[in-house]
Enzyme design. Structure first.
Site, PDB file in Angstrom:
ATOM      1  N   SER A  78     -10.201  83.538 -54.076  1.00 19.93           N
ATOM      2  CA  SER A  78      -8.851  83.936 -54.461  1.00 19.93           C
ATOM      3  C   SER A  78      -8.494  83.383 -55.827  1.00 19.93           C
ATOM      4  O   SER A  78      -8.954  82.313 -56.237  1.00 19.93           O
ATOM      5  CB  SER A  78      -7.862  83.397 -53.419  1.00 19.93           C
ATOM      6  OG  SER A  78      -6.530  83.475 -53.878  1.00 19.93           O
TER       7      SER A  78
ATOM      8  N   TYR B  15      -4.389  75.983 -47.490  1.00 23.21           N
ATOM      9  CA  TYR B  15      -5.076  77.287 -47.511  1.00 23.21           C
ATOM     10  C   TYR B  15      -5.796  77.474 -48.844  1.00 23.21           C
ATOM     11  O   TYR B  15      -6.983  77.807 -48.896  1.00 23.21           O
ATOM     12  CB  TYR B  15      -4.081  78.432 -47.299  1.00 23.21           C
ATOM     13  CG  TYR B  15      -4.616  79.770 -47.749  1.00 23.21           C
ATOM     14  CD1 TYR B  15      -5.584  80.437 -47.004  1.00 23.21           C
ATOM     15  CD2 TYR B  15      -4.195  80.346 -48.954  1.00 23.21           C
ATOM     16  CE1 TYR B  15      -6.102  81.657 -47.440  1.00 23.21           C
ATOM     17  CE2 TYR B  15      -4.703  81.550 -49.389  1.00 23.21           C
ATOM     18  CZ  TYR B  15      -5.664  82.204 -48.630  1.00 23.21           C
ATOM     19  OH  TYR B  15      -6.173  83.390 -49.072  1.00 23.21           O
TER      20      TYR B  15
ATOM     21  N   LYS C 171     -10.135  77.609 -50.133  1.00 20.78           N
ATOM     22  CA  LYS C 171     -10.835  78.546 -51.019  1.00 20.78           C
ATOM     23  C   LYS C 171     -11.680  77.779 -52.038  1.00 20.78           C
ATOM     24  O   LYS C 171     -12.855  78.088 -52.271  1.00 20.78           O
ATOM     25  CB  LYS C 171      -9.839  79.465 -51.739  1.00 20.78           C
ATOM     26  CG  LYS C 171      -9.107  80.440 -50.840  1.00 20.78           C
ATOM     27  CD  LYS C 171     -10.057  81.429 -50.172  1.00 20.78           C
ATOM     28  CE  LYS C 171      -9.321  82.498 -49.400  1.00 20.78           C
ATOM     29  NZ  LYS C 171     -10.231  83.389 -48.651  1.00 20.78           N
TER      30      LYS C 171
END
Length: 342
Positions: free
Chosen positions: A126, A151, A155
């Site tokens: 991302s 979160y 990544k």
């Protein structure tokens, strides 16, 4: 002989669109999902689009023995890993839940790939890894910033786990695709974004407000240092995004990688403000939205968009669909969902 691609989380928003494009490109696709973030709507839509059923394996990638068994039973040429928890706010409240699920599932895939003598692994990363950067647009060489949420941190960590695994284990190759803001739905309106509860992303909130599920759309912040005061983002059509995965898989399987670990931005390179997106939705679909300004949301990046040059030159991929086409598909998908509820 056909190559087999495993798609973890293949019943979700991005996974379902990637599955359609892989199947149309001639790959055998194995879908595996535990339906923790979705139901069977998109899986059924994939089968309807393709006119045939694809193998669906209900499983949790956090279960190491199940992952090992899957790799033992099937010859897997490449894996695309989507299976992860993805709500930013929830990750702040429940960090251990996110670290356990998102890291364990990916480690299990890499260990299974290694035990089979190697595999091609495509990781769903991302643009969140860039954080708020001073230099725009961002290239793949733009320094990563500390994540704003657990979160986002998963990544960054999974990118590093893939990079280090590729270095250590012969036969394991990896590509990380850094997505910007995927929006829209398949032109058939049979698959699309299907949030559970209150949407975390802008476009589902727009379409749900337009159809009457939500009373009002909140635009968080109108005093940012941007032309209209709202945040700037790089909105990428979901089908364009899916096609980038097909290009990346082909690059791995055809032996065209220049290094065993590569990174690509997947975006349009064209920034659009939140207000511009709302206005475009209203214009293309002939719908007036009930929206209002709200205070800034903690953790929101002011502006970010991609330099997609590397993907264009190395993958042979480029975003093609206009934002107007994309917003029309998003609205068609929302109306399709409304028809299913009757």
């Amino acid at each position: 002989m056909k190559k087999t691609v495993l798609v973890s989380g293949g019943a979700g928003f991005i996974g379902s669109h990637v599955t359609v494009e892989l199947a149309r490109a001639g790959y055998d696709v194995l879908i595996a999902d535990n339906f923790s973030n979705c139901d069977e709507t998109n899986y059924k839509g994939v089968c309807a689009i393709l006119g045939r059923e694809l193998p669906m394996i209900p499983m949790d990638f956090c279960h190491k023995s199940a992952v090992e068994d899957l790799f033992d039973r099937h010859h897997i040429d490449a894996v695309i890993h989507f299976a992860a928890f993805k709500a930013v706010g929830e990750s702040v409240a429940e960090p251990l839940k996110y670290y356990r699920n998102n890291l364990t599932s990916f480690i299990n895939i890499l260990e299974a790939a290694r035990s089979q003598g190697g595999c091609n692994v495509l990781f769903s990363s991302s643009a969140t890894v860039y954080g708020q950067t001073d230099k725009l647009p961002v290239t793949e060489d733009t320094p990563r910033q500390p994540a704003e949420s657990p979160y986002g941190n998963t990544k960054t960590m999974c990118e590093d786990i893939l990079r280090d695994s590729v270095k250590a284990y012969p036969g394991v190759r990896g590509i990380a695709l850094r997505y910007f803001n995927p929006i829209g739905a398949h032109p058939s309106a049979l698959i699309g974004e299907l949030p559970r509860g209150v949407p975390n992303n802008l476009v589902p909130f727009i379409t749900q407000t337009a159809i009457g599920k939500r009373e009002c759309l909140s635009v968080f912040g109108n005093d940012y240092p941007t032309p209209d005061g709202t945040c700037l983002r790089d909105f990428i059509d979901i089908v364009d995004l899916a096609k980038a995965h097909v290009c990346a898989v082909a690059r791995m399987l055809d032996g065209r990688m220049k290094q065993d670990y590569e990174i690509f931005n997947v975006g349009t390179g064209r920034p659009l403000s939140v207000l511009e997106l709302i206005t475009a939705f209203e214009k293309v679909n002939g719908v007036k939205l009930n929206w209002k300004y709200a205070p800034r949301r903690p953790g929101d990046v002011v502006a970010i968009w991609a330099d997609p040059t590397r993907a264009e030159q190395e993958l042979g991929w480029k975003a093609e669909r206009s934002v107007e086409q994309t917003l029309a598909t998003a609205w068609a998908w929302e109306k399709h969902l409304a028809s299913l509820s009757f």
